[in-house]
Design an enzyme around this catalytic site. Structure first.
Site, PDB file in Angstrom:
ATOM      1  N   LEU A  35       1.004  -0.811   0.064  1.00  0.00           N
ATOM      2  CA  LEU A  35       0.297  -0.182   0.200  1.00  0.00           C
ATOM      3  C   LEU A  35       1.086   1.324  -0.448  1.00  0.00           C
ATOM      4  CD1 LEU A  35      -2.791  -0.990   2.325  1.00  0.00           C
ATOM      5  CD2 LEU A  35      -2.774  -1.643   0.260  1.00  0.00           C
ATOM      6  N   THR A 125       7.184  -5.304 -18.540  1.00  0.00           N
ATOM      7  CA  THR A 125       6.354  -4.343 -19.665  1.00  0.00           C
ATOM      8  C   THR A 125       7.316  -4.085 -20.848  1.00  0.00           C
ATOM      9  OG1 THR A 125       6.860  -1.672 -20.128  1.00  0.00           O
ATOM     10  CG2 THR A 125       8.366  -2.771 -18.147  1.00  0.00           C
ATOM     11  N   ASP A 126       6.790  -3.412 -21.947  1.00  0.00           N
ATOM     12  CA  ASP A 126       7.578  -3.223 -23.467  1.00  0.00           C
ATOM     13  C   ASP A 126       8.443  -2.298 -23.431  1.00  0.00           C
ATOM     14  OD1 ASP A 126       5.504  -0.993 -23.152  1.00  0.00           O
ATOM     15  OD2 ASP A 126       4.267  -1.104 -24.916  1.00  0.00           O
ATOM     16  N   GLU A 127       8.347  -1.429 -22.313  1.00  0.00           N
ATOM     17  CA  GLU A 127       9.588  -0.274 -21.897  1.00  0.00           C
ATOM     18  C   GLU A 127      10.880  -0.878 -22.193  1.00  0.00           C
ATOM     19  OE1 GLU A 127       9.042   3.191 -20.061  1.00  0.00           O
ATOM     20  OE2 GLU A 127       6.748   3.068 -19.874  1.00  0.00           O
ATOM     21  N   TYR A 153      13.283   3.654 -14.388  1.00  0.00           N
ATOM     22  CA  TYR A 153      12.230   2.524 -14.750  1.00  0.00           C
ATOM     23  C   TYR A 153      11.830   1.046 -15.268  1.00  0.00           C
ATOM     24  CZ  TYR A 153       6.934   0.346 -15.557  1.00  0.00           C
ATOM     25  OH  TYR A 153       6.506  -0.497 -15.956  1.00  0.00           O
ATOM     26  N   LYS A 157      13.183  -2.436 -14.053  1.00  0.00           N
ATOM     27  CA  LYS A 157      11.748  -3.984 -14.680  1.00  0.00           C
ATOM     28  C   LYS A 157      12.870  -5.093 -15.917  1.00  0.00           C
ATOM     29  CE  LYS A 157       7.990  -4.291 -14.511  1.00  0.00           C
ATOM     30  NZ  LYS A 157       7.699  -4.975 -13.453  1.00  0.00           N
ATOM     31  N   ASP A 275       8.715  18.907 -22.566  1.00  0.00           N
ATOM     32  CA  ASP A 275       9.017  17.007 -22.684  1.00  0.00           C
ATOM     33  C   ASP A 275       9.543  16.205 -20.761  1.00  0.00           C
ATOM     34  OD1 ASP A 275       8.368  15.018 -23.961  1.00  0.00           O
ATOM     35  OD2 ASP A 275       9.957  15.401 -25.269  1.00  0.00           O
TER      36      ASP A 275
HETATM   37  P1  NAD Z   1       0.281   0.822 -10.152  1.00  0.00           P
HETATM   38  O1  NAD Z   1       1.521   1.680  -9.375  1.00  0.00           O
HETATM   39  O2  NAD Z   1      -0.959   1.238 -10.039  1.00  0.00           O
HETATM   40  O3  NAD Z   1       0.732  -0.315  -8.647  1.00  0.00           O
HETATM   41  C1  NAD Z   1       1.899  -0.950  -7.996  1.00  0.00           C
HETATM   42  C2  NAD Z   1       1.375  -2.406  -6.710  1.00  0.00           C
HETATM   43  O4  NAD Z   1       2.234  -2.417  -6.023  1.00  0.00           O
HETATM   44  C3  NAD Z   1       0.469  -0.699  -5.824  1.00  0.00           C
HETATM   45  O5  NAD Z   1      -0.567  -1.347  -5.416  1.00  0.00           O
HETATM   46  C4  NAD Z   1       1.826  -0.425  -4.627  1.00  0.00           C
HETATM   47  O6  NAD Z   1       1.047  -0.572  -3.871  1.00  0.00           O
HETATM   48  C5  NAD Z   1       2.324  -1.897  -5.285  1.00  0.00           C
HETATM   49  N1  NAD Z   1       3.420  -2.050  -4.735  1.00  0.00           N
HETATM   50  C6  NAD Z   1       4.025  -0.986  -4.924  1.00  0.00           C
HETATM   51  N2  NAD Z   1       5.373  -1.195  -3.950  1.00  0.00           N
HETATM   52  C7  NAD Z   1       5.794  -2.475  -3.276  1.00  0.00           C
HETATM   53  C8  NAD Z   1       6.218  -3.059  -2.194  1.00  0.00           C
HETATM   54  N3  NAD Z   1       7.911  -2.352  -2.204  1.00  0.00           N
HETATM   55  N4  NAD Z   1       5.904  -4.081  -1.838  1.00  0.00           N
HETATM   56  C9  NAD Z   1       4.257  -4.509  -1.962  1.00  0.00           C
HETATM   57  N5  NAD Z   1       4.138  -3.419  -3.159  1.00  0.00           N
HETATM   58  C10 NAD Z   1       4.412  -2.670  -3.667  1.00  0.00           C
HETATM   59  O7  NAD Z   1       1.448  -0.512 -10.820  1.00  0.00           O
HETATM   60  P2  NAD Z   1       0.651  -1.086 -12.163  1.00  0.00           P
HETATM   61  O8  NAD Z   1       0.128   0.294 -13.455  1.00  0.00           O
HETATM   62  O9  NAD Z   1      -0.993  -1.676 -11.465  1.00  0.00           O
HETATM   63  O10 NAD Z   1       1.664  -1.650 -13.073  1.00  0.00           O
HETATM   64  C11 NAD Z   1       1.568  -3.283 -12.155  1.00  0.00           C
HETATM   65  C12 NAD Z   1       2.798  -4.363 -12.936  1.00  0.00           C
HETATM   66  O11 NAD Z   1       2.518  -4.031 -14.368  1.00  0.00           O
HETATM   67  C13 NAD Z   1       3.803  -2.980 -12.743  1.00  0.00           C
HETATM   68  O12 NAD Z   1       4.927  -4.479 -12.622  1.00  0.00           O
HETATM   69  C14 NAD Z   1       4.009  -2.535 -13.710  1.00  0.00           C
HETATM   70  O13 NAD Z   1       5.876  -2.316 -14.515  1.00  0.00           O
HETATM   71  C15 NAD Z   1       3.112  -3.841 -14.930  1.00  0.00           C
HETATM   72  N6  NAD Z   1       2.682  -2.809 -15.945  1.00  0.00           N
HETATM   73  C16 NAD Z   1       1.903  -1.784 -16.057  1.00  0.00           C
HETATM   74  C17 NAD Z   1       1.637  -1.342 -17.197  1.00  0.00           C
HETATM   75  C18 NAD Z   1       0.544  -0.375 -16.976  1.00  0.00           C
HETATM   76  O14 NAD Z   1       0.413   0.584 -18.574  1.00  0.00           O
HETATM   77  N7  NAD Z   1       0.386   0.169 -16.153  1.00  0.00           N
HETATM   78  C19 NAD Z   1       1.937  -2.179 -18.702  1.00  0.00           C
HETATM   79  C20 NAD Z   1       2.771  -3.213 -19.097  1.00  0.00           C
HETATM   80  C21 NAD Z   1       3.202  -3.502 -17.057  1.00  0.00           C
HETATM   81  O1  DAU Z   2       4.056   0.732 -22.037  1.00  0.00           O
HETATM   82  C1  DAU Z   2       4.243   0.234 -20.494  1.00  0.00           C
HETATM   83  C2  DAU Z   2       4.255   1.290 -19.699  1.00  0.00           C
HETATM   84  O2  DAU Z   2       3.088   2.256 -19.653  1.00  0.00           O
HETATM   85  C3  DAU Z   2       4.758   0.624 -18.392  1.00  0.00           C
HETATM   86  O3  DAU Z   2       5.135  -0.083 -18.207  1.00  0.00           O
HETATM   87  C4  DAU Z   2       4.400   1.424 -17.241  1.00  0.00           C
HETATM   88  O4  DAU Z   2       4.524   1.107 -15.307  1.00  0.00           O
HETATM   89  C5  DAU Z   2       3.033   3.260 -17.343  1.00  0.00           C
HETATM   90  O5  DAU Z   2       3.156   4.025 -16.638  1.00  0.00           O
HETATM   91  C6  DAU Z   2       3.106   3.188 -19.004  1.00  0.00           C
HETATM   92  O6  DAU Z   2       4.241   4.447 -19.683  1.00  0.00           O
HETATM   93  P1  DAU Z   2       4.185   4.871 -20.021  1.00  0.00           P
HETATM   94  O7  DAU Z   2       5.378   6.404 -19.120  1.00  0.00           O
HETATM   95  O8  DAU Z   2       4.189   5.235 -21.121  1.00  0.00           O
HETATM   96  O9  DAU Z   2       3.003   5.776 -19.747  1.00  0.00           O
HETATM   97  P2  DAU Z   2       2.096   7.932 -18.631  1.00  0.00           P
HETATM   98  O10 DAU Z   2       0.755   6.909 -18.859  1.00  0.00           O
HETATM   99  O11 DAU Z   2       3.431   7.831 -17.726  1.00  0.00           O
HETATM  100  O12 DAU Z   2       2.569   8.559 -20.487  1.00  0.00           O
HETATM  101  C7  DAU Z   2       1.411   8.375 -21.458  1.00  0.00           C
HETATM  102  C8  DAU Z   2       2.014   9.253 -22.363  1.00  0.00           C
HETATM  103  O13 DAU Z   2       2.472   9.989 -22.166  1.00  0.00           O
HETATM  104  C9  DAU Z   2       3.861   9.431 -22.951  1.00  0.00           C
HETATM  105  O14 DAU Z   2       4.442   9.349 -24.201  1.00  0.00           O
HETATM  106  C10 DAU Z   2       4.448  11.024 -21.752  1.00  0.00           C
HETATM  107  C11 DAU Z   2       2.958  11.091 -21.793  1.00  0.00           C
HETATM  108  N1  DAU Z   2       2.242  11.992 -21.109  1.00  0.00           N
HETATM  109  C12 DAU Z   2       2.355  11.340 -19.584  1.00  0.00           C
HETATM  110  C13 DAU Z   2       1.183  12.291 -18.358  1.00  0.00           C
HETATM  111  C14 DAU Z   2       1.560  11.707 -17.235  1.00  0.00           C
HETATM  112  C15 DAU Z   2       1.955  13.331 -20.836  1.00  0.00           C
HETATM  113  O15 DAU Z   2       2.570  14.251 -22.281  1.00  0.00           O
HETATM  114  N2  DAU Z   2       1.484  13.923 -20.016  1.00  0.00           N
HETATM  115  C16 DAU Z   2       1.341  13.482 -18.918  1.00  0.00           C
HETATM  116  O16 DAU Z   2       0.577  14.571 -17.514  1.00  0.00           O
END
Ligand code: NAD
Ligand code: DAU
Length: 339
Positions: A35, A125-127, A153, A157, A275
């Site tokens: 949390l 992640t694709d990143e 980040y 990963k 940016d």
């Molecule tokens: P999020 O930030 O919404 O949630 C992360 C969760 O992990 C939270 O509930 C947080 O409390 C918990 N957490 C963080 N540090 C912790 C720790 N030390 N111990 C236990 N719990 C901890 O993240 P999300 O967007 O749901 O992403 C989940 C996973 O999917 C991540 O591994 C992320 O890299 C991966 N991922 C996310 C996306 C995306 O678009 N959001 C895409 C591809 C992969």
């Molecule tokens: O591709 C998978 C990843 O997608 C995950 O691994 C990450 O956990 C997740 O956060 C996400 O990463 P991005 O950096 O792509 O997502 P974000 O929503 O932060 O940003 C999406 C795009 O929008 C990016 O090009 C940055 C831009 N952006 C983002 C924010 C927050 C803006 O232009 N303005 C903003 O305020």
């Protein structure tokens, strides 16, 4: 079977828990989550009292707590979502990303080695593949694309992914890895592009678009990601990486304009800001392996998914308004004021 889900109080982890409880009610889900600012127990309120669900607040880096949980629950599978997930925060403060995303992953896998496991699944992640140029639409990330990261980040990963494959080769740990593109949908923390733009739009606040807004992401509805992970942990091959993506590439500015249109607001709210440092230009996934091996295909098209998502944020204002009225205000000021 008992599935340990880490990070289940976050965005994708919670959606995965809902998916599993609905589609596999015979399984027991144990959720471990620290949390952090990104985790929210209220997200899990509807499942907290189910007999086949247990929530434990703990840090994945806390070896003692993790081992204790394994001793109590002896999970058959681990699906590891817990992570620091926001690129912008990693640029401000890399340390916690290395700690949680790399060291935490090692602790979990050590527990799996010690107590035994049928499958350890790493949600990646694709990143980790870096980015692609805008002028080569023919290029896509495959599972063979070399790791080539840009941010603290994505580097954390990618490091975790390498460690997962090392535990497979060295100790024979039965692992799998999925690398997914950008998710959107219910319960996404409002620091991320889509919920941030929805929240700002509804408050008639400026919409901060980084650079020229031309960066491209491949958007996938969160439930489709959950379904893919479910297929991989049950039917996917051990020691394999699976890419997951929506074949849905969109420029940020087009997403922002779509949200404005859906909410009936003026494009005058768009504000171009400095940016992101090291900003990846384009992500695009080739998901043909998971399609060929497991029959997975995205089911929710973007036009439908974004409408459902906007509707969810309109219907669940309390969930995100509580978040943005707390410490998030300081975060927002620091990241966006005078940007
Ligand atoms: P999020 O930030 O919404 O949630 C992360 C969760 O992990 C939270 O509930 C947080 O409390 C918990 N957490 C963080 N540090 C912790 C720790 N030390 N111990 C236990 N719990 C901890 O993240 P999300 O967007 O749901 O992403 C989940 C996973 O999917 C991540 O591994 C992320 O890299 C991966 N991922 C996310 C996306 C995306 O678009 N959001 C895409 C591809 C992969
Ligand atoms: O591709 C998978 C990843 O997608 C995950 O691994 C990450 O956990 C997740 O956060 C996400 O990463 P991005 O950096 O792509 O997502 P974000 O929503 O932060 O940003 C999406 C795009 O929008 C990016 O090009 C940055 C831009 N952006 C983002 C924010 C927050 C803006 O232009 N303005 C903003 O305020």
């Amino acid at each position: 079977m008992t599935i340990l889900v880490t990070g289940g109080a976050g965005f994708i982890g919670s959606n995965f828990i809902f998916y599993e409880l609905e589609h596999h009610p015979e399984d027991r889900i144990v959720c471990l989550d620290k949390l952090t600012y990104a985790g929210n127990l209220s997200t899990l309120k509807d499942v907290l009292d189910l007999p086949n669900f247990r929530f434990i607040r703990a840090d994945i880096c806390d070896r003692e707590a993790v081992y204790r949980l394994f001793e109590e629950e002896h999970p058959d599978m681990v699906v590891h979502f817990a992570a620091e997930s926001h690129v912008d925060r990693s640029i401000e403060n890399p340390g916690v990303f290395l700690e949680t995303n790399i060291m935490g992953t090692a602790v979990l896998m050590d527990a799996c080695r010690k107590y035994g496991i049928r499958r350890y699944h790493q949600v990646s992640t694709d990143e980790v593949y870096g980015d692609l140029p805008l002028d080569r639409p023919d290029l896509l990330f495959t599972e063979e694309t070399p790791l080539h990261t840009s941010s603290p980040y994505s580097s954390s990963k990618a490091s975790a992914d390498l460690l997962v494959m090392a535990y497979h080769r060295t100790y024979g740990l039965p692992v799998s890895i999925s690398r997914c593109s950008n998710n959107y949908g219910p319960y996404q923390f409002p620091e991320k592009l889509i919920p941030l733009m929805i929240a700002n739009c509804l408050a008639n606040k400026p919409l901060p678009v980084y650079g020229k807004g031309l960066n491209v992401r491949d958007w996938l509805y969160v439930e489709d990601h959950c379904k893919a992970i479910d297929l991989i942990i049950r039917n996917g091959r051990e020691g394999e990486v699976y890419n997951i993506g929506g074949h849905n590439e969109m420029a940020n500015i087009d997403i922002v304009k779509l949200i404005l249109k859906e909410l009936g607001k003026s494009e005058d709210l768009i504000t171009y800001v400095t940016d992101r440092k090291g900003h990846d230009m384009r992500y695009a996934i080739d998901p043909s392996k998971i399609h060929a091996e497991l029959g997975w295909l995205p089911e929710t098209m973007f036009a439908e998914g974004i409408r459902k998502t906007i509707r969810w944020y309109l219907d669940n204002r309390e969930w995100w308004e509580t978040i943005i009225s707390g410490e998030y205000k300081d975060y927002y000021r620091k990241m966006y004021e005078n940007r």
